[in-house]
Design a protein around this motif. Structure first.
Motif, mmCIF file in Angstrom:
data_model
loop_
_atom_site.group_PDB
_atom_site.id
_atom_site.type_symbol
_atom_site.label_atom_id
_atom_site.label_comp_id
_atom_site.label_asym_id
_atom_site.label_seq_id
_atom_site.Cartn_x
_atom_site.Cartn_y
_atom_site.Cartn_z
ATOM 1 N N ASN A 265 19.596 40.356 6.842
ATOM 2 C CA ASN A 265 20.143 41.217 7.916
ATOM 3 C C ASN A 265 20.008 42.700 7.570
ATOM 4 N N GLU A 266 18.998 42.999 6.749
ATOM 5 C CA GLU A 266 18.889 44.352 6.187
ATOM 6 C C GLU A 266 18.968 45.455 7.250
ATOM 7 N N ASN A 267 18.205 45.275 8.319
ATOM 8 C CA ASN A 267 18.142 46.320 9.345
ATOM 9 C C ASN A 267 19.486 46.598 9.992
ATOM 10 N N LYS A 268 20.123 45.486 10.387
ATOM 11 C CA LYS A 268 21.417 45.598 11.067
ATOM 12 C C LYS A 268 22.467 46.219 10.138
ATOM 13 N N VAL A 269 22.454 45.772 8.870
ATOM 14 C CA VAL A 269 23.458 46.264 7.923
ATOM 15 C C VAL A 269 23.215 47.750 7.633
ATOM 16 N N ARG A 270 21.943 48.088 7.435
ATOM 17 C CA ARG A 270 21.619 49.489 7.144
ATOM 18 C C ARG A 270 22.069 50.396 8.294
ATOM 19 N N LYS A 271 21.774 49.965 9.527
ATOM 20 C CA LYS A 271 22.144 50.796 10.694
ATOM 21 C C LYS A 271 23.660 50.954 10.785
ATOM 22 N N THR A 272 24.384 49.858 10.512
ATOM 23 C CA THR A 272 25.850 49.946 10.582
ATOM 24 C C THR A 272 26.356 50.916 9.507
ATOM 25 N N ILE A 273 25.780 50.806 8.301
ATOM 26 C CA ILE A 273 26.214 51.708 7.221
ATOM 27 C C ILE A 273 25.925 53.161 7.614
ATOM 28 N N ASP A 274 24.757 53.398 8.212
ATOM 29 C CA ASP A 274 24.421 54.777 8.630
ATOM 30 C C ASP A 274 25.454 55.314 9.614
ATOM 31 N N LYS A 275 25.804 54.464 10.586
ATOM 32 C CA LYS A 275 26.793 54.909 11.599
ATOM 33 C C LYS A 275 28.135 55.214 10.922
ATOM 34 N N MET A 276 28.562 54.329 10.024
ATOM 35 C CA MET A 276 29.855 54.524 9.352
ATOM 36 C C MET A 276 29.800 55.769 8.464
ATOM 37 N N SER A 277 28.664 55.974 7.796
ATOM 38 C CA SER A 277 28.551 57.141 6.900
ATOM 39 C C SER A 277 28.729 58.419 7.686
ATOM 40 N N ARG A 278 28.147 58.440 8.893
ATOM 41 C CA ARG A 278 28.291 59.659 9.710
ATOM 42 C C ARG A 278 29.747 59.912 10.081
ATOM 43 N N ALA A 279 30.543 58.846 10.111
ATOM 44 C CA ALA A 279 31.977 59.005 10.423
ATOM 45 C C ALA A 279 32.806 59.031 9.131
ATOM 46 N N ALA A 280 32.126 59.133 7.993
ATOM 47 C CA ALA A 280 32.793 59.186 6.670
ATOM 48 C C ALA A 280 33.638 57.941 6.393
ATOM 49 N N ILE A 281 33.161 56.788 6.845
ATOM 50 C CA ILE A 281 33.888 55.531 6.565
ATOM 51 C C ILE A 281 33.087 54.744 5.512
ATOM 52 N N PRO A 282 33.647 54.559 4.315
ATOM 53 C CA PRO A 282 32.915 53.808 3.297
ATOM 54 C C PRO A 282 32.760 52.335 3.698
#
Ligand code: PXP
Length: 398
Positions: A265-282
């Motif tokens: 699920n690399e793509n989906k997980v990476r995109k979710t992490i990117d979105k969370m990072s922009r909101a400063a959510i680890p």
């Protein structure tokens, strides 16, 4: 006083946590050697070790550990060292890995034992001189290893309580009680340093209202478990929990089954992490204790991994439990060495938690079912007494 830990050839096929080994070697040096002295630990493969073994000891084939003292006994090999060095310790990672498998221990623990062995040789211990000296050295090795394993380099593991099952009981009647928000406050007052809730797509226990209120009331840390699906991602981005944990979610499962397959699920997980990072959510990824998943978690940019302890907790035999424990211990070390922060959870209870909590790279344990079940048992006495007091008041009812 310092330890120089190096690899003769980088051994990418065996994921080793340099930091952990260096920390353990530094602790041993502090414990055994006067200040101002240094030691070098060189990790290598069997081929290089065989060559040192043949050159300096005229023996064929590799061995597990060799030490070269700066100030050797007559007839013992020496290598050029500076005046502050007490010596060099050479360790074959290949041999250590074979021994770890045979002894049912982790590779890091076996290498640690070999560092202890090498260090004691440098300090004059010698198991080859007599049987008595062999026993003295063996005793010292055991003592140091035990002491080292009790020492934690960081702080103690923290406890986060998953309160989903308080909501499960509430949902059984669809009313307002018991309220997970109140349960969260009680957990925090009792010393828990985090509250975990899983907002499932089917809303079988925790509801949107719970997460919204918990966001305002939790004083420690709110960890939102969730699947990487659009609806829940939007809620997380809106509510901004202190962190999220991505888990796989299947509609018909009783509880989370198995870790997230980060590779698939690399793509989906990476995109979710990117979105969370922009909101400063680890972001933490709930994964099985598996080296490939750890590498993938690091590559997609996760901050934490939460190691799935379910197979260790459910093991049917002692042998299986040991194997699963070692997998968790090694995975925790590798993940920490790869720069990930490490949590663990699932299935932990009052019998199997202490061993996992003692692993020095694990920061936090997420425990739910065992604690909520116990709360029912130990709270039942009080609950019955309170009802009894209403049914049979201490004074006659008019
Ligand atoms: N960690 C994760 C990712 C989970 O999904 C769960 C269960 O909700 C837990 C920890 C807690 O597991 P348990 O309820 O068995 O303690």
């Amino acid at each position: 006083m310092s330890v120089n830990l190096s690899f003769l050839h980088d051994n990418e096929t065996r994921p080793l946590c340099r930091d952990l080994l260096a920390k353990r070697a530094a602790w041993l040096l502090r414990r055994l050697v006067p200040a101002g002295k240094n030691v070098s630990v060189v990790l290598m493969g069997d081929r290089d070790m065989a060559s040192y073994n043949s050159r300096y000891r005229q023996r064929q084939g590799p061995t597990n550990v060799l030490s070269f003292a700066a100030d050797p006994a007559p007839g013992q090999p020496a290598i050029a060292l500076t005046e502050h060095e007490i010596g060099d310790i050479l360790i074959s990672v290949d041999t250590a890995a074979r021994e770890a498998r045979n002894n049912n221990t982790t590779l890091h623990d076996r290498i640690t034992e070999l560092i202890i062995h090498g260090l004691l040789h440098l300090l004059g211990y010698d198991h080859e001189r007599s049987e008595e000296e062999a026993w003295v050295m063996w005793d010292k090795e055991q003592e140091l290893f035990r002491e080292l394993k009790c020492y934690r380099s960081g702080t103690m593991a923290q406890l986060a309580i998953n309160i989903d099952h308080v909501a499960t009981v509430r949902q059984a009647r669809g009313g307002a009680e018991p309220d997970p928000v109140i349960a969260a406050g009680i957990c925090e007052l009792a010393g828990a340093l985090g509250i975990v809730v899983h907002l499932r797509e089917d809303r079988r226990h925790i509801q949107d209202r719970d997460v919204r209120i918990l966001r305002q009331t939790v004083k420690t840390k709110l960890n939102l478990e969730m699947a990487a699906v659009k609806e829940i991602i939007l809620i997380a981005l809106d509510l901004k929990p202190d962190m999220i944990t991505l888990v796989p979610e299947k509609r018909r499962e009783l509880t989370t089954e198995g870790g997230l397959d980060v590779i698939a699920n690399e793509n989906k997980v990476r995109k979710t992490i990117d979105k969370m990072s922009r909101a400063a959510i680890p972001v933490s990824l709930f994964i099985d204790p598996d080296q490939e998943q750890i590498k993938a978690a690091r590559d997609v940019g996760a901050t934490f991994v939460e190691l799935h302890t379910g197979r260790y907790c459910d093991a049917g035999t002692e042998q299986e439990r040991e194997r699963e424990f070692n997998l968790i211990a090694e995975s925790a070390e590798t993940a920490s060495g790869a720069g990930l922060r490490v949590n663990a959870g699932h299935g932990l209870d009052y019998r199997n938690t202490a061993r996992i909590a003692a692993l020095d790279t694990i920061e936090e344990l997420s425990i739910g079912h065992a604690v909520i079940s116990r709360a029912v048992q130990v709270g039942l006495d009080q609950a019955v007494r309170e009802m009894l007091a209403l049914v049979k008041p201490p004074f006659p009812a008019r």
